[in-house]
Design a protein around this motif. Structure first.
Motif: not given
Length: 642
Positions: A86-91, A93-97, A124-137, A145-146
Motif C-alpha cells: 500500500r505504501f509503495a506508491g508513495r515512494q 516516504m512520509l509527509d510532514d503533514r 519510519g522513513d529514511r529522513q527520520g519521520r515516524f508514523l505509529c498506531v499504538i494499542r494503549l493498555p 507522529f514524528i
C-alpha cells in the motif's frame, strides 16, 4: 585321519587350540544367551511400542505448537506486507503533514483492530519521520507522529475515537526518537527483506515482545522507509501452559541465539531488573533437564529428534523450526521424560527380568568370554583387511589369538601385506587408492579429460651424468624425486612417471579437481622452494645442485590404462603432454624456472592470475603457432603484470 589330525595338532604353537573346539564352546554359550534374549524380548517389544507412541505424541505436539506459533505470527507478517504494498506508491516516504496520511492511518487502525495480538504498527522513513498506531493498555488506539520542523523534528501524540484524525487530546514536544537508530529499521535495511528482532520489553506495556519489519523500496530500488509491527509474546506463553506431554513434559520456543522466546511460565522471560532487560538464555534456567537438552541440540547440529540423559533419567526431545516463509529463526522445543511413558511397563517386567538375569548370569560370563576371544581378533583382522583394501600398507599388524585357525590367517595376511608393501614401491600408492575408490577396472582404455600437466627436468643433467658415479646419481635422484612426489601428492596431483631426470604429473584424474590448475601451480612453487632447500644442503656438503625447470600446460588429453595383458600403466596421452615438455625446455631461453601456458592461465583463479608475469608469445616445436606463456612471480623476476 587321526594321525593327520595329530600331526596338525603337534604343529600348532603351544597354548593354541582348535577353532572347532572354540566354535562349539561359543555355540553353547550362544544357546544360553538365547534364553536371556527370549526373556527380555517381550519387555523390549512393549517398550519400543510405547516409545514409538510417545515419540509420535511429542512430534505431534511440536507440530501443534509450530502451527499455533505460525498462526500467531501470520497477522503481523500479513500486516507489514499489506502496508508495504500500500505504501509503495508513495515512494516509501512520509509527509510532514499528518492529514496526507489519513487513508494509511485508517488501514493501520483497521489492521490493529482485526489482530488483537498486535501491539503497534508503524512506518519510519529514511529522513527520520515516524508514523505509529499504538494499542494503549485500555484498548484504545493512539497515533504517534514524528515530523520534520525547521532544522529539527517534533513528536505529536493523538488520541482519536471514531475516525482517524479527530482529536480528543493532543500533546506535542521535540522528538528524541529516531526510527533509523532502532534495530527493527537497521535490520530490515541491512537484510533488504523481512527482519525479526530479538525479544525486548515494550515501553508502553512493559511486556516482552518482538518486532517484524520489512523495507519499502522506491523507484531507484533504494530503501525509502521500513514498516514494522510489534507482537506481544505473552499469548504464546499462555498457550504453552496448556500444552501437556505426559506428566512432566512441556514445550518452549527459542531463537538461534538459544534465547527464550516463549515459555510456559511467562515470568521467566522477564528479569527482575526491568531497567536492564536482557533476553533470558536457556542456560540461565535452573531446570536440570532443559539446559542439557539444548546443549545436546547444539552439538547435534539441529537434529530434529533424539534421546538424551540428564541425571538418572532419559528424555525425549523434538525440535521443529518455524516454516521458512515466516523469515523467523525460532525453533520449537518439546521435552518429555521417557519414564512418564514406560514406568508402567518397567514395573510389570522388573520381576521377570531379575529372575532371568540371576539364572543366566553365570552362563553369560562364560559366553561373553568365549565370544570376545573369537570376535576380537577376527574384527581386528577385518579392520586390517579394510586398510589393505584402501592400499594402507604402512600400519603394523599385531593380532593376538589363542585360536589356531585365526593365528594361521594372521600369519598369511601378514605375509600378503609384506608382499604388497614391497610391490607398492613400484606403483603410485595414492593413484591406486583413487582408482580403487572410483571402482575403475584395470583394463586398457581411456577417456578424454581436461587436465593440467606438469613436466620437470634438471638443468645440465646430461653433462652431470658423465661426471658423477651412476650409483651415487641414482641415490641423489631418488631423494630429489621423493621431495617432488610428496609435494605433488599433497596438492592432489598424480605422478605419472619418472623419465631419467624428468617427472610427469597430472591433475583432475582419476578424481575430479575443480581447481586443478591452481593446485598444479602451487605444487610447482613448493617444488622449487623444496629444491632450493635441497640444493642449499647439497651445496653446503660440497655436492652439485639440481637446478630444476618446470613447464605447466592445461589441455584436453586422454587419460586411462595402456599396456599389455600382464601390465598396465595409468597415464595420459595427447599433444598437451608434449607441449608441457616444450614449456619446460623454454625456461632455458627465457631464463625462468616455471612457465605456464595461456590455456593454464585461463583455468586459474583471479588471485593466482595476479601473481603471473607475462613473458610474451613464443614458438614451440609441435605447437600450431606462437603461444603466450607466463611465469610465476614467486619464482621469477617480474617483467609485466597480467
Amino acid at each position: 585321519m587321526e594321525g593327520e589330525s595329530g600331526r596338525n595338532d603337534e604343529s600348532l604353537p603351544a597354548g593354541h587350540r582348535s577353532f572347532r573346539v572354540s566354535l562349539v564352546l561359543a555355540f553353547v554359550g550362544l544357546i544360553v544367551v538365547s534364553v536371556l534374549i527370549i526373556g527380555v524380548q517381550t519387555y523390549l517389544a512393549n517398550r519400543q511400542v510405547v516409545l514409538d507412541v510417545s515419540r509420535s505424541l511429542v512430534s505431534r505436539t511440536a507440530d501443534t505448537v509450530v502451527a499455533e506459533t505460525h498462526r500467531y505470527l501470520t497477522p503481523a507478517i500479513q500486516a507489514t506486507e499489506f502496508l508495504r504494498v500500500r505504501f509503495a506508491g508513495r515512494q516509501g516516504m512520509l509527509d510532514d503533514r499528518l492529514e496526507t496520511h489519513t487513508d494509511l492511518l485508517g488501514v493501520m487502525r483497521t489492521l490493529l483492530r482485526a489482530s488483537p495480538d498486535l501491539a503497534m504498527l508503524y512506518v519510519g522513513d529514511r529522513q527520520g519521520r515516524f508514523l505509529c498506531v499504538i494499542r494503549l493498555p485500555d484498548g484504545r488506539l493512539a497515533t504517534r507522529f514524528i515530523f520534520r520542523h525547521g532544522d529539527g523534528r517534533k513528536e505529536r501524540w493523538y488520541y482519536p475515537v471514531g475516525s482517524p484524525v479527530p482529536e480528543i487530546h493532543t500533546r506535542e514536544f521535540p522528538a528524541d526518537y529516531d526510527p533509523r537508530d532502532r534495530p527493527w529499521y537497521q535490520g530490515a535495511q541491512r537484510d533488504r527483506g523481512r527482519f525479526w528482532t530479538d525479544l525486548y520489553l515494550f515501553a508502553s506495556t512493559r511486556t516482552p515482545g518482538v518486532t517484524v519489519s520489512t523495507p519499502v523500496l522506491d523507484d531507484q530500488r533504494e530503501i525509502g522507509s521500513v514498516i514494522g509491527a510489534d507482537i506481544a509474546i505473552h499469548t504464546l506463553s499462555e498457550f504453552l501452559q496448556t500444552v501437556t506431554i505426559g506428566r512432566r513434559g512441556f514445550a518452549f520456543i527459542v531463537n538461534s541465539k538459544v534465547e527464550l522466546v516463549a515459555y510456559p511460565n511467562p515470568q521467566r522471560l522477564i528479569p527482575e531488573l526491568m531497567d536492564s532487560f536482557q533476553p533470558v538464555r536457556v542456560s540461565d534456567l535452573d531446570e536440570p533437564w532443559v539446559v542439557p537438552a539444548v546443549a545436546v541440540y547444539r552439538q547435534n547440529t539441529r537434529t530434529s529428534a533424539w534421546r538424551f540423559m540428564a541425571g538418572d533419567e532419559d528424555y525425549l526431545v523434538q525440535l521443529k523450526d518455524l516454516p521458512p516463509e515466516t523469515g523467523s529463526d525460532w525453533t520449537v522445543v518439546v521435552l518429555a521424560p521417557e519414564r512418564d511413558f514406560i514406568s508402567g511397563i518397567k514395573a510389570s517386567q522388573r520381576t521377570s527380568l531379575v529372575i532371568t538375569l540371576v539364572i543366566l548370569l553365570g552362563a553369560t560370563v562364560i559366553g561373553l568370554h568365549l565370544a570376545r576371544g573369537i570376535s576380537r581378533p577376527i574384527e581386528h583382522l577385518a579392520r586390517e583387511m579394510r586398510r589393505v583394501e584402501q592400499f594402507d600398507l604402512e600400519s603394523p599388524v599385531v593380532i593376538r589369538s589363542r585360536i589356531s585357525e585365526i593365528h594361521q590367517m594372521v600369519a598369511a595376511f601378514t605375509s600378503m601385506r609384506h608382499g604388497l608393501g614391497a610391490f607398492s614401491r613400484y606403483v603410485p600408492v595414492h593413484l591406486v587408492r583413487q582408482l580403487l575408490a572410483r571402482h575403475i577396472e584395470p583394463k586398457p582404455g581411456g577417456k578424454p579429460c581436461c587436465m593440467t600437466l606438469l613436466f620437470t627436468d634438471i638443468q645440465g643433467f646430461t653433462a652431470l651424468s658423465h661426471t658423477v658415479d651412476p650409483a651415487t646419481l641414482m641415490i641423489d635422484l631418488s631423494e630429489y624425486f621423493d621431495w617432488l612426489s610428496r609435494i605433488i601428492s599433497r596438492h592432489h596431483g598424480v605422478v605419472d612417471k619418472y623419465m631419467g631426470d624428468g617427472l610427469l604429473a597430472f591433475w583432475n584424474a582419476p578424481e575430479g579437481d575443480a581447481e586443478h590448475a591452481d593446485h598444479a601451480c602451487q605444487a610447482a612453487l613448493e617444488c622449487q622452494a623444496a629444491v632450493d632447500q635441497l640444493n642449499a644442503r647439497r651445496t653446503a656438503a660440497g655436492k652439485y645442485p639440481l637446478v630444476t625447470r618446470i613447464g605447466i600446460h592445461t589441455d584436453d588429453v586422454v587419460v586411462g590404462n595402456v599396456g599389455g595383458s600382464d601390465r598396465l600403466n595409468y597415464t595420459v596421452i595427447g599433444s598437451g603432454v608434449n607441449l608441457a615438455s616444450r614449456l619446460e625446455g623454454a625456461n632455458k631461453e627465457l631464463n625462468t624456472r616455471i612457465l605456464i601456458s595461456e590455456a593454464t592461465r585461463q583455468h586459474l583463479s583471479e588471485a593466482r592470475r595476479a601473481t603471473l608475469v607475462d613473458q610474451g608469445e613464443i614458438a614451440l616445436r609441435g605447437a600450431a603457432g606462437p603461444i603466450r606463456v607466463y611465469s610465476l612471480a614467486a619464482a621469477d623476476v617480474p617483467v609485466k603484470r597480467v
